[in-house]
Design a protein around this motif. Sequence first.
Motif, PDB file in Angstrom:
ATOM      1  N   SER A   1     -12.109 -17.843  -4.061  1.00 46.32           N
ATOM      2  CA  SER A   1     -11.621 -16.970  -3.112  1.00 46.32           C
ATOM      3  C   SER A   1     -10.821 -15.851  -3.752  1.00 46.32           C
ATOM      4  CB  SER A   1     -10.871 -17.767  -1.871  1.00 46.32           C
ATOM      5  OG  SER A   1     -10.053 -18.500  -2.815  1.00 46.32           O
ATOM      6  N   VAL A   2     -10.920 -14.621  -2.837  1.00 44.19           N
ATOM      7  CA  VAL A   2     -10.076 -13.674  -3.186  1.00 44.19           C
ATOM      8  C   VAL A   2      -8.586 -13.489  -2.369  1.00 44.19           C
ATOM      9  CG1 VAL A   2     -10.098 -11.004  -3.466  1.00 44.19           C
ATOM     10  CG2 VAL A   2     -12.035 -12.467  -4.127  1.00 44.19           C
ATOM     11  N   VAL A   3      -7.548 -13.398  -3.206  1.00 42.26           N
ATOM     12  CA  VAL A   3      -6.270 -13.030  -2.078  1.00 42.26           C
ATOM     13  C   VAL A   3      -5.873 -11.658  -2.247  1.00 42.26           C
ATOM     14  CG1 VAL A   3      -3.884 -13.766  -2.119  1.00 42.26           C
ATOM     15  CG2 VAL A   3      -5.628 -15.392  -2.408  1.00 42.26           C
ATOM     16  N   VAL A   4      -5.767 -10.915  -1.001  1.00 45.46           N
ATOM     17  CA  VAL A   4      -5.377  -9.555  -1.201  1.00 45.46           C
ATOM     18  C   VAL A   4      -3.607  -9.636  -0.643  1.00 45.46           C
ATOM     19  CG1 VAL A   4      -5.284  -7.455   0.041  1.00 45.46           C
ATOM     20  CG2 VAL A   4      -7.369  -8.773  -0.518  1.00 45.46           C
ATOM     21  N   TRP A   5      -2.930  -9.039  -1.555  1.00 41.43           N
ATOM     22  CA  TRP A   5      -1.379  -8.767  -1.228  1.00 41.43           C
ATOM     23  C   TRP A   5      -0.986  -7.520  -0.631  1.00 41.43           C
ATOM     24  CZ3 TRP A   5       2.581  -6.159  -3.190  1.00 41.43           C
ATOM     25  CH2 TRP A   5       3.925  -6.485  -2.875  1.00 41.43           C
TER      26      TRP A   5
ATOM     27  N   PRO B   1       2.458  -5.786   1.073  1.00 46.91           N
ATOM     28  CA  PRO B   1       3.954  -6.030   1.325  1.00 46.91           C
ATOM     29  C   PRO B   1       4.281  -6.140   2.776  1.00 46.91           C
ATOM     30  CG  PRO B   1       3.315  -3.871   0.371  1.00 46.91           C
ATOM     31  CD  PRO B   1       2.007  -4.519   0.467  1.00 46.91           C
ATOM     32  N   LEU B   2       5.293  -6.740   3.189  1.00 46.31           N
ATOM     33  CA  LEU B   2       5.642  -7.131   4.464  1.00 46.31           C
ATOM     34  C   LEU B   2       6.293  -5.615   5.187  1.00 46.31           C
ATOM     35  CD1 LEU B   2       7.416 -10.537   4.285  1.00 46.31           C
ATOM     36  CD2 LEU B   2       5.050  -9.965   5.207  1.00 46.31           C
ATOM     37  N   GLY B   3       6.347  -5.430   6.405  1.00 46.96           N
ATOM     38  CA  GLY B   3       6.702  -4.247   6.993  1.00 46.96           C
ATOM     39  C   GLY B   3       5.644  -3.054   6.988  1.00 46.96           C
ATOM     40  N   GLY B   4       4.735  -3.256   6.553  1.00 48.62           N
ATOM     41  CA  GLY B   4       3.604  -2.269   6.621  1.00 48.62           C
ATOM     42  C   GLY B   4       4.180  -0.819   5.793  1.00 48.62           C
TER      43      GLY B   4
END
Length: 148
Positions: free
Chosen positions: A136-140, A142-145
């Motif tokens: 699986s691929v995980v995309v990160w 950041p919080l808050g856009g």
Amino acid sequence: MTAGMSAGIDERAPIFVISAAAELAGMHPQTLRQYDRLGLVEPQRTPGKSRRYSMRDVMQLREIAMLSAEGVSLEGIRRILELENRVNELSTRVRELEGALADEMLNRPGRRIFAAGAEGDVISVKAGTRLRRPNSVVVWRPLGGVEH
């Protein structure tokens, strides 16, 4: 004798008559006869029963002379030589067993290999088996856009 000369000679070959061995060891021939009687050195015998010493025997005679000069008794020297010979025998046996074990580990069917597990642990894997890994691929993000 130089190292090049001794490289072609078997150190256990009985090649020296008693006078030559005594001279090489820095001893009197009678001393060599006494050491033979005491079992400190065991030269090989010809069919005519005369003694023949090897280079190994000469080296042992030199060691006896050194120990004697240091004040070790003949019985003490006999015991030291006996223990040294036993250590040499055991060292040879250990090398043989290590070789046999290495051969067995390489040639045994079903031998195991080790790999890193998903959690970083070490796991044993049968030879020829591939580990299944998640793909699986995980995309990160950041919080808050907030994007830069």
